[in-house]
Design a protein around this motif. Structure first.
Motif, short mmCIF file in Angstrom:
data_model
loop_
_atom_site.label_atom_id
_atom_site.label_comp_id
_atom_site.label_asym_id
_atom_site.label_seq_id
_atom_site.Cartn_x
_atom_site.Cartn_y
_atom_site.Cartn_z
N VAL A 36 0.65 -1.12 0.00
CA VAL A 36 0.11 -0.26 -0.02
C VAL A 36 1.04 1.07 0.34
O VAL A 36 0.96 2.02 -0.63
CB VAL A 36 -0.82 0.11 1.40
CG1 VAL A 36 -1.57 1.63 1.53
CG2 VAL A 36 -2.09 -0.93 0.81
N PHE A 37 1.89 1.10 0.85
CA PHE A 37 2.55 2.63 0.94
C PHE A 37 3.47 3.03 -0.73
O PHE A 37 2.90 3.38 -1.15
CB PHE A 37 3.89 2.19 1.75
CG PHE A 37 4.79 2.73 1.81
CD1 PHE A 37 4.73 4.27 2.10
CD2 PHE A 37 6.30 2.66 1.60
CE1 PHE A 37 6.08 5.58 2.24
CE2 PHE A 37 7.20 3.42 1.13
CZ PHE A 37 7.50 4.74 1.79
N ILE A 38 3.60 1.37 -1.10
CA ILE A 38 4.56 1.95 -1.73
C ILE A 38 3.26 2.07 -3.41
O ILE A 38 4.05 3.60 -4.43
CB ILE A 38 5.12 0.44 -2.80
CG1 ILE A 38 6.61 0.38 -1.98
CG2 ILE A 38 5.76 0.54 -4.47
CD1 ILE A 38 6.97 -0.76 -2.43
N ALA A 39 2.80 1.55 -3.71
CA ALA A 39 1.20 2.44 -4.43
C ALA A 39 0.91 3.58 -4.12
O ALA A 39 0.53 3.98 -4.97
CB ALA A 39 0.41 0.88 -3.85
N SER A 40 0.87 3.87 -3.27
CA SER A 40 0.51 5.53 -2.84
C SER A 40 1.67 6.74 -4.07
O SER A 40 1.10 7.79 -4.10
CB SER A 40 0.89 5.66 -1.41
OG SER A 40 2.10 5.50 -1.26
N TYR A 41 2.59 6.13 -4.39
CA TYR A 41 3.01 6.90 -4.97
C TYR A 41 3.40 5.75 -7.17
O TYR A 41 3.93 5.49 -7.19
CB TYR A 41 4.98 7.02 -5.24
CG TYR A 41 4.99 7.43 -3.43
CD1 TYR A 41 5.05 8.93 -3.94
CD2 TYR A 41 5.39 6.47 -2.28
CE1 TYR A 41 5.01 9.70 -2.04
CE2 TYR A 41 5.48 7.18 -1.56
CZ TYR A 41 5.43 8.26 -1.15
OH TYR A 41 5.63 9.25 -0.44
N PRO A 42 1.88 6.70 -7.42
CA PRO A 42 2.06 6.43 -8.75
C PRO A 42 3.42 5.84 -9.76
O PRO A 42 3.28 4.86 -11.10
CB PRO A 42 0.26 6.54 -9.30
CG PRO A 42 1.05 8.09 -8.87
CD PRO A 42 1.83 8.11 -7.45
N PHE A 43 3.59 6.53 -9.33
CA PHE A 43 5.06 6.39 -10.25
C PHE A 43 5.90 5.70 -10.55
O PHE A 43 7.08 4.58 -11.16
CB PHE A 43 6.27 7.72 -10.40
CG PHE A 43 5.90 8.20 -9.70
CD1 PHE A 43 7.59 8.07 -9.16
CD2 PHE A 43 5.66 9.25 -8.39
CE1 PHE A 43 7.43 8.03 -7.46
CE2 PHE A 43 6.14 9.60 -7.01
CZ PHE A 43 7.44 8.85 -6.60
N VAL A 44 6.08 4.98 -9.37
CA VAL A 44 6.14 3.47 -8.77
C VAL A 44 6.27 2.20 -10.20
O VAL A 44 4.85 2.15 -10.11
CB VAL A 44 6.71 3.16 -7.68
CG1 VAL A 44 7.51 1.93 -7.30
CG2 VAL A 44 7.45 4.55 -7.45
N GLU A 104 12.01 8.72 3.06
CA GLU A 104 10.72 7.35 2.42
C GLU A 104 10.95 7.34 1.16
O GLU A 104 10.77 6.23 0.49
CB GLU A 104 9.99 8.52 2.94
CG GLU A 104 8.82 8.01 2.39
CD GLU A 104 7.17 8.56 2.14
OE1 GLU A 104 6.18 9.22 1.55
OE2 GLU A 104 7.12 8.87 3.86
N GLY A 105 11.80 8.16 0.43
CA GLY A 105 12.15 8.09 -0.74
C GLY A 105 13.36 6.48 -0.45
O GLY A 105 13.23 5.60 -1.47
N TYR A 106 14.69 6.71 0.18
CA TYR A 106 15.27 5.27 0.22
C TYR A 106 14.69 4.48 1.21
O TYR A 106 15.05 3.17 0.78
CB TYR A 106 16.05 5.71 1.67
CG TYR A 106 16.88 6.72 0.99
CD1 TYR A 106 18.15 6.48 0.18
CD2 TYR A 106 17.63 7.61 1.43
CE1 TYR A 106 19.39 7.56 -1.06
CE2 TYR A 106 19.13 8.84 0.90
CZ TYR A 106 19.26 8.49 -0.08
OH TYR A 106 20.58 8.76 -0.15
N ARG A 107 12.95 4.39 1.23
CA ARG A 107 12.79 3.38 2.47
C ARG A 107 11.60 2.42 1.20
O ARG A 107 11.55 0.99 0.54
CB ARG A 107 11.57 3.77 3.24
CG ARG A 107 10.89 2.68 3.67
CD ARG A 107 9.15 2.59 4.31
NE ARG A 107 8.50 1.74 4.74
CZ ARG A 107 7.39 2.46 5.41
NH1 ARG A 107 6.96 3.15 5.68
NH2 ARG A 107 7.24 1.01 5.01
N ILE A 108 11.10 3.79 0.24
CA ILE A 108 11.03 3.26 -0.70
C ILE A 108 11.78 1.59 -1.77
O ILE A 108 11.74 0.77 -2.38
CB ILE A 108 10.17 3.61 -2.07
CG1 ILE A 108 9.05 4.70 -2.08
CG2 ILE A 108 9.61 3.22 -3.31
CD1 ILE A 108 8.30 6.03 -2.19
#
Length: 469
Positions: free
Chosen positions: A39-47, A444-448
């Motif tokens: 869910v956390f990753i999906a919150s950033y649609p450009f990933v 947070e960017g590094y966590r992704i």
């Protein structure tokens, strides 16, 4: 096929422990954790999660996955093994004798045995992760390490590097300090120095005191995930003639002395697990002058031991020039070596694919020769800015690393593609995932990025055929 499905179910349902941190992790809890990450990753649609796949044309990760599966087998059959009932003699849900018998069988499959010289009867998967500032900062390797520990077992914090003693930034989950009034002045050399004044060892950082008599404090710091990184063994990596290094005699299980096999290594065994340890250094004959490189903190448990060594501004070429790094890597008996670089090469004014290819090879080839049978994994970096615009060299870096993996038979994760590919740096910056310099990233960017690498590795493991009978 049926066996493959069965082992995948076993891998997904194994009961996990937090290794002394109070309680067990169930399969349901792990599934919830994975869903939370998704869910956390999906919150950033450009990933681009569809691009987050492992490229391993030569099945280079096969032996690494086989060893992870042995850990799964041990933990599934025996439970976490963290407690023993004094009345029944049952350890972690199974008789201690049966657990030891199974461990020995799995160790024999691994080609090692408790009775062999240097064997300790522990089933351990060792990972080395070399990199640049994105690794030195600690978030990417921390995310990968903690997910592996929760999933496969926590064998210790692994390598901690004296970055703050060297005047640089350090990960937040440990501290290495010289006690006030008890240390001399510290000289420093790093793997990126053109003419380092000190020898460079496994960590890429060397610190040497002006006096042989020092008192150092090692601490592991608790975080919110409840993992326990207390330790009962410290492996000190140092120069050949570094001062003698010892712990307090009330904690030490015996005399600390340079290893008889590795002249760059001192093992300090403790009588109990601690999260804070004071070390004393002093001169003894010729052992008086020499640098310290780092400390591997271990707990003697089955599981994963993850060593992250990153240095600001480092490139493949810097690491590849250091023969001592190659030599010392063998002492950690790696099952997997991860290499995460390319950002600094991409930032240069004159990037050439073939030159970069040769620089990668200059580090990878001797690593493979020194550690035959060890899996090698390359990861491309996420895009960053250069001169105010998204740097197109990152695409060339990723393409060259993939070509190297295909031609040389190593594994590759396309983090560049997974984080959005061309022009993706704009999205990262717009979502406030980049630091002010627009070269580095927020926590947070590094966590992704750490999650994307872990997910690629874990999905590759789940999809890999069973090797334990």
């Amino acid at each position: 096929m049926l066996k493959h499905i069965l082992y995948s179910i076993i891998a997904g349902c194994v009961v996990l422990s937090s290794c002394g941190a109070g309680g067990k992790r169930t399969a349901q809890e792990e599934t919830a954790n994975l869903q939370s990450d998704s869910v956390f990753i999906a919150s950033y649609p450009f990933v681009n999660t569809a691009a987050d796949t492992l490229f391993d044309p030569a099945d280079n990760l096969s032996s690494f996955y086989a060893k992870l599966r042995r850990l799964d087998t041990l933990r599934l059959v025996c439970g976490d093994g963290s407690t023993t009932d004094a009345t029944t003699g049952r350890e972690g849900g199974i008789d201690a004798a049966k657990r030891d018998s199974l461990r020995q069988a799995l160790l024999r499959q691994d080609g090692t045995d408790e009775d062999e010289e240097g064997g300790d009867g522990v089933l351990r998967v060792n990972i080395l992760h070399f990199g640049d500032s994105h690794i030195q900062g600690g978030v990417i390797p921390d995310v990968i390490m903690r997910h592996l520990h929760k999933r496969f077992g926590n064998a210790g914090r692994g390598m901690v590097v004296p970055h703050k003693l060297s005047g640089s930034n350090e990960p937040r989950d440990y501290a290495i300090q010289g006690l006030p009034g008890c240390c001399g002045e510290w000289s420093v050399s790093r793997v990126v120095n053109a003419r380092p004044s000190l020898p460079i060892g496994i960590s890429g950082v060397s610190v040497q005191s002006s006096t042989a008599d020092n008192r150092l404090m090692l601490c592991t710091l608790r975080t919110s995930d409840s993992l326990d990184y207390s330790f009962n063994k410290v492996r000190v990596f140092h120069g050949k003639y570094a001062p003698i290094i010892e712990a307090d005699e009330r904690l030490s299980a015996g005399l600390s002395a340079p290893d008889i096999i590795y002249d760059f290594n001192t093992d300090i065994e403790l009588v109990t697990r601690v999260d804070t340890l004071e070390l004393h250094t002093y001169a003894d004959d010729k052992f008086a002058r020499g640098p310290i490189y780092g400390f591997s903190l271990e707990n003697g448990q089955d599981g994963v031991l993850y060593h992250a060594m990153g240095v600001n501004s480092a490139c493949y070429l810097h690491w590849g020039k250091q023969e001592e790094v190659i030599r010392q890597s063998t002492a950690l008996a790696p099952d997997l070596i991860v290499l995460s670089m390319g950002s600094n090469e991409a930032a240069g004014d004159h990037f050439h694919d073939d030159v970069f290819y040769r620089e990668v090879d200059r580090f990878v080839r001797p690593l493979r020769q020194a550690n035959p049978g060890t899996a090698i994994l390359l990861t491309s970096p996420a895009q960053a800015f250069r001169n105010g615009r998204p740097n197109p060299n990152f695409e060339n870096i990723s393409r060259t690393l993939r070509r190297y993996a295909e031609e040389q038979g190593v594994a590759f994760i396309d983090l560049y593609g997974a984080t959005g590919g061309a022009e993706s740096a704009v999205e990262w910056d717009d979502h406030r995932l980049m630091a002010r310099d627009r070269i580095h990233y927020t926590a947070e960017g590094y966590r992704i990025q750490g999650l994307l690498i872990y997910n690629a590795l874990y999905n590759g493991y789940i999809g890999h055929g069973p090797t334990v009978q």
